[in-house]
Write a protein that holds these residues in place. Structure first.
Motif, PDB file in Angstrom:
ATOM      1  N   PHE A 161       1.404   8.413 -16.530  1.00 30.53           N
ATOM      2  CA  PHE A 161       0.255   8.493 -15.618  1.00 30.53           C
ATOM      3  C   PHE A 161       0.417   7.561 -14.418  1.00 30.53           C
ATOM      4  CE2 PHE A 161      -1.333   9.748 -19.809  1.00 30.53           C
ATOM      5  CZ  PHE A 161      -1.886  10.986 -19.498  1.00 30.53           C
ATOM      6  N   LEU A 162       1.647   7.110 -14.168  1.00 31.50           N
ATOM      7  CA  LEU A 162       1.764   6.111 -13.102  1.00 31.50           C
ATOM      8  C   LEU A 162       1.651   6.713 -11.700  1.00 31.50           C
ATOM      9  CD1 LEU A 162       4.963   6.456 -12.134  1.00 31.50           C
ATOM     10  CD2 LEU A 162       5.323   5.052 -14.150  1.00 31.50           C
ATOM     11  N   GLU A 164       2.615   6.466  -7.665  1.00 31.65           N
ATOM     12  CA  GLU A 164       3.624   5.910  -6.775  1.00 31.65           C
ATOM     13  C   GLU A 164       2.989   4.759  -5.990  1.00 31.65           C
ATOM     14  OE1 GLU A 164       5.712   8.693  -4.310  1.00 31.65           O
ATOM     15  OE2 GLU A 164       5.930  10.084  -5.979  1.00 31.65           O
ATOM     16  N   LYS A 213      -2.106  15.745 -19.548  1.00 34.83           N
ATOM     17  CA  LYS A 213      -1.547  15.367 -18.244  1.00 34.83           C
ATOM     18  C   LYS A 213      -1.981  16.337 -17.141  1.00 34.83           C
ATOM     19  CE  LYS A 213       0.693  13.501 -15.025  1.00 34.83           C
ATOM     20  NZ  LYS A 213       1.939  12.875 -14.744  1.00 34.83           N
ATOM     21  N   ASN A 217      -4.553  15.251 -13.950  1.00 32.04           N
ATOM     22  CA  ASN A 217      -4.213  15.379 -12.531  1.00 32.04           C
ATOM     23  C   ASN A 217      -5.110  16.413 -11.844  1.00 32.04           C
ATOM     24  OD1 ASN A 217      -2.334  13.403 -12.496  1.00 32.04           O
ATOM     25  ND2 ASN A 217      -0.569  14.702 -12.113  1.00 32.04           N
ATOM     26  N   PHE A 258     -11.230   7.800  -6.389  1.00 29.58           N
ATOM     27  CA  PHE A 258     -10.890   9.164  -5.961  1.00 29.58           C
ATOM     28  C   PHE A 258     -12.061   9.906  -5.317  1.00 29.58           C
ATOM     29  CE2 PHE A 258      -6.487  10.155  -7.033  1.00 29.58           C
ATOM     30  CZ  PHE A 258      -6.146   8.892  -7.495  1.00 29.58           C
ATOM     31  N   ASN A 260     -12.541   9.238  -1.890  1.00 26.68           N
ATOM     32  CA  ASN A 260     -12.327   9.004  -0.454  1.00 26.68           C
ATOM     33  C   ASN A 260     -12.040  10.328   0.236  1.00 26.68           C
ATOM     34  OD1 ASN A 260     -12.544   6.248  -0.831  1.00 26.68           O
ATOM     35  ND2 ASN A 260     -10.348   6.034  -1.212  1.00 26.68           N
ATOM     36  N   GLY A 266      -1.804  14.795  -1.241  1.00 23.39           N
ATOM     37  CA  GLY A 266      -0.440  15.306  -1.084  1.00 23.39           C
ATOM     38  C   GLY A 266       0.403  14.727  -2.200  1.00 23.39           C
ATOM     39  N   CYS A 269       2.957  15.296  -7.065  1.00 27.50           N
ATOM     40  CA  CYS A 269       2.317  15.516  -8.372  1.00 27.50           C
ATOM     41  C   CYS A 269       1.144  16.480  -8.292  1.00 27.50           C
ATOM     42  CB  CYS A 269       1.888  14.194  -8.958  1.00 27.50           C
ATOM     43  SG  CYS A 269       3.291  13.094  -9.161  1.00 27.50           S
ATOM     44  N   PHE A 328       2.704  10.390   2.112  1.00 26.57           N
ATOM     45  CA  PHE A 328       1.494  11.025   1.582  1.00 26.57           C
ATOM     46  C   PHE A 328       0.416  10.035   1.182  1.00 26.57           C
ATOM     47  CE2 PHE A 328       1.064  10.809  -3.097  1.00 26.57           C
ATOM     48  CZ  PHE A 328       2.258  10.213  -3.458  1.00 26.57           C
ATOM     49  N   LYS A 329       0.815   8.769   1.053  1.00 24.68           N
ATOM     50  CA  LYS A 329      -0.155   7.691   0.825  1.00 24.68           C
ATOM     51  C   LYS A 329       0.547   6.372   1.117  1.00 24.68           C
ATOM     52  CE  LYS A 329       0.630   6.869  -4.044  1.00 24.68           C
ATOM     53  NZ  LYS A 329       0.040   6.649  -5.328  1.00 24.68           N
TER      54      LYS A 329
HETATM   55  C1  UGA Z   1      -0.873  10.928  -9.313  1.00 19.23           C
HETATM   56  C2  UGA Z   1      -1.814  10.385 -10.391  1.00 19.23           C
HETATM   57  O1  UGA Z   1      -2.770   9.502  -9.799  1.00 19.23           O
HETATM   58  C3  UGA Z   1      -1.038   9.635 -11.474  1.00 19.23           C
HETATM   59  O2  UGA Z   1      -1.920   9.223 -12.497  1.00 19.23           O
HETATM   60  C4  UGA Z   1       0.027  10.580 -12.037  1.00 19.23           C
HETATM   61  O3  UGA Z   1       0.829   9.927 -13.007  1.00 19.23           O
HETATM   62  C5  UGA Z   1       0.928  11.049 -10.926  1.00 19.23           C
HETATM   63  O4  UGA Z   1       0.136  11.738  -9.939  1.00 19.23           O
HETATM   64  C6  UGA Z   1       1.961  11.970 -11.513  1.00 19.23           C
HETATM   65  O5  UGA Z   1       1.582  13.037 -12.000  1.00 19.23           O
HETATM   66  O6  UGA Z   1       3.131  11.598 -11.608  1.00 19.23           O
HETATM   67  P1  UGA Z   1       0.342   9.907  -7.161  1.00 19.23           P
HETATM   68  O7  UGA Z   1       0.708  11.309  -6.820  1.00 19.23           O
HETATM   69  O8  UGA Z   1       1.383   8.841  -7.099  1.00 19.23           O
HETATM   70  O9  UGA Z   1      -0.264   9.830  -8.655  1.00 19.23           O
HETATM   71  O10 UGA Z   1      -0.771   9.491  -6.132  1.00 19.23           O
HETATM   72  P2  UGA Z   1      -2.348   9.184  -6.133  1.00 19.23           P
HETATM   73  O11 UGA Z   1      -2.546   7.753  -5.908  1.00 19.23           O
HETATM   74  O12 UGA Z   1      -3.011   9.799  -7.285  1.00 19.23           O
HETATM   75  O13 UGA Z   1      -2.761   9.961  -4.799  1.00 19.23           O
HETATM   76  C7  UGA Z   1      -2.562  11.366  -4.667  1.00 19.23           C
HETATM   77  C8  UGA Z   1      -3.073  11.866  -3.346  1.00 19.23           C
HETATM   78  O14 UGA Z   1      -4.485  11.897  -3.329  1.00 19.23           O
HETATM   79  C9  UGA Z   1      -2.661  11.012  -2.138  1.00 19.23           C
HETATM   80  O15 UGA Z   1      -2.259  11.878  -1.092  1.00 19.23           O
HETATM   81  C10 UGA Z   1      -3.916  10.276  -1.756  1.00 19.23           C
HETATM   82  O16 UGA Z   1      -3.975   9.954  -0.407  1.00 19.23           O
HETATM   83  C11 UGA Z   1      -4.977  11.320  -2.127  1.00 19.23           C
HETATM   84  N1  UGA Z   1      -6.316  10.740  -2.382  1.00 19.23           N
HETATM   85  C12 UGA Z   1      -6.487   9.870  -3.410  1.00 19.23           C
HETATM   86  C13 UGA Z   1      -7.382  11.107  -1.586  1.00 19.23           C
HETATM   87  O17 UGA Z   1      -7.237  11.906  -0.646  1.00 19.23           O
HETATM   88  N2  UGA Z   1      -8.611  10.579  -1.849  1.00 19.23           N
HETATM   89  C14 UGA Z   1      -8.829   9.724  -2.880  1.00 19.23           C
HETATM   90  O18 UGA Z   1      -9.972   9.294  -3.067  1.00 19.23           O
HETATM   91  C15 UGA Z   1      -7.733   9.354  -3.664  1.00 19.23           C
END
Ligand code: UGA
Length: 440
Positions: A161-162, A164, A213, A217, A258, A260, A266, A269, A328-329
């Motif tokens: 669940f980590l 990036e 999982k 997601n 989550f 925002n 993007g 995942c 993407f972030k």
């Molecule tokens: C995500 C999950 O958060 C992890 O728990 C999971 O393990 C991982 O996918 C995976 O399947 O390997 P990740 O893709 O690294 O992790 O990124 P997140 O921090 O979850 O952000 C995902 C996207 O959502 C980013 O583009 C971020 O900008 C966007 N986001 C996030 C928003 O637009 N608004 C929010 O409030 C939060």
């Protein structure tokens, strides 16, 4: 790190030196296990042996260096050799999307076949990759089919669940550890491996663990699309989505994470996992329309963002636009499925002239945009020179610390398009900027 309890050392092989595999390998080694991290990309393995990281992840380099030095971590390009040497094999291989939306499980099958070839005594084969429900069963059948003797083995699912950018922290301080097993023996081994990590352990069957999982997601992506849809109504009604999210999030049943609003999710995942979850649900007989709408809302946010800019600038053709933040972030150089890719495409089609900057993702971005008419610059101040608009697409800390008085002086027209709602709108108005947010 977390080393208080004594650890029963296991010989682990982590297949895949990508984001999940490399982080898991380094962290397992840090917990005291003997880890071989194997990848068929020889170049990557050779670089890792020289302590050169294949991607940016905070704290990872130090952890890899430390564990290479103390001999708890080694890198190898020989899958067969690594499996022979190990008792527990973690598959952290890629499961990229195919054209029909299903996950390509070729690499998962390859690992199962390699285990079958090298099965010389009990081995536990654990999937860390995100895979559709019932993949574990298939892996088990594959090993049965190709093994050359009756040596015992178990398969298990231990989804990762980590996030990036926060991967090392998430590994050591997870909200939960999910273990999908069929036997007590497999459960005991996995619990021993994680014994020093203080987190609830959820033990399930393999199908359930795999589904957890995808469901997690998909739910997080749904939360993002929900608040993005609310942000559209906020724009129409003259309300502030930031405040709506704040007050909603204070309800413990909803939670503040989550929520925002912005240009959408993007990364490698969410987009791929939603697609795969929709696909497998359909294959099993359920049409997951809710998730299709989550995707539609997400795609729509990118177009909507550009529409807003167009509304202000009237004509895009010939206008200079600075794009700050491409990954993407923040805290990653990962450009996969980044909103910036679509937004830049639409802006270019409209005839805008673009100056791009990202603190980490320049290399990846140059590759993606090599055929496009874009200019990469060294810092945000250079990007905004004589620009008619500055877009913020990733909420890097560096951007929050910018000197906006200096930015205003440099721009031809002081328009800030804040795709991540990261700035104080009133403050920017006070400095003389026009401001575009998402739902505020
Ligand atoms: C995500 C999950 O958060 C992890 O728990 C999971 O393990 C991982 O996918 C995976 O399947 O390997 P990740 O893709 O690294 O992790 O990124 P997140 O921090 O979850 O952000 C995902 C996207 O959502 C980013 O583009 C971020 O900008 C966007 N986001 C996030 C928003 O637009 N608004 C929010 O409030 C939060």
């Amino acid at each position: 790190m977390i080393q208080k309890k004594s650890v029963k050392v296991h010989r682990l092989c982590v297949v895949g030196a990508g984001h999940v595999g490399l982080v898991a390998a380094a962290c397992f080694a840090e917990l005291g296990h003997k880890v071989i991290c194997v990848d068929n990309n020889r170049k990557r393995i050779n670089s890792l042996r020289k302590e050169i990281m294949p991607f940016y992840e905070p704290e990872m380099e130090a952890l890899v260096k430390k564990n290479l030095k103390r001999g708890t971590l080694i890198f190898s390009a020989s899958l067969d050799g690594a499996i022979k040497e190990s008792d527990v094999i973690f598959a952290a291989v890629g499961t990229p999307p195919l054209d029909d939306g299903s996950a390509d499980l070729t690499s998962v099958e390859n690992v199962a076949r390699a285990v079958a070839r090298n099965l010389d005594g009990y081995k536990l084969v654990v999937s860390k990759s995100t895979v559709p429900v019932q993949t574990g069963q298939r892996a088990k059948e594959t090993i049965h089919r190709y093994r050359k003797n009756n040596a015992e083995f178990d398969v298990a699912s231990n989804p990762e669940f980590l996030r990036e950018g926060k991967a090392i922290y998430d590994f050591f301080y997870p909200d939960r550890i999910v273990i999908g097993v069929e036997t007590k023996r497999a459960e005991t081994i996995l619990k021993e491996i994680y014994t020093t990590i203080d987190a609830p352990v959820v033990v399930t069957d393999i199908n359930t663990a795999e589904l957890i999982k995808h469901a997690s997601n998909s739910f997080l992506a749904t939360k993002i699309s929900f608040i993005n849809a609310v942000s559209r109504v906020c724009d129409l009604a003259g309300a502030d989505v930031g405040k709506v999210a704040l007050a909603m999030g204070l309800d413990k049943r909803i939670g503040k994470e989550f929520l925002n609003a912005g240009t959408g999710y993007g990364g490698f995942c969410f987009p791929k996992d939603l697609e795969a979850f929709i696909y497998i649900s359909k294959k099993l007989g359920y049409d997951f329309r809710l998730l299709k709408e989550v995707q539609n809302i997400n795609d729509g946010q990118r177009r909507y963002f550009v529409e807003k800019i167009k509304e202000h600038l009237w004509i895009l053709k010939g206008k200079k636009i600075a794009v700050l933040g491409l990954s993407f972030k923040p805290d990653t150089d990962d450009m996969r499925f980044a909103p910036s890719i679509t937004i830049i495409d639409i802006l270019l089609k409209g005839g805008a002239k673009l100056s791009l900057y990202d603190p980490q993702a320049k290399g990846e971005a140059e590759e993606i945009f090599k055929e496009k008419r874009v200019k990469f610059v060294k810092n945000p101040y250079e990007a905004v020179k004589r620009a008619d608009c500055v877009c913020f697409l990733t909420e890097w800390q560096e951007f929050k610390d910018l000197n906006f008085k200096r930015i205003k002086r440099a721009m031809a027209y002081p328009l800030v398009a804040d795709g991540r709602n990261m700035f104080d709108k009133e403050e920017l108005h006070g400095l003389g900027f026009e401001y575009i947010g998402m739902g505020r």
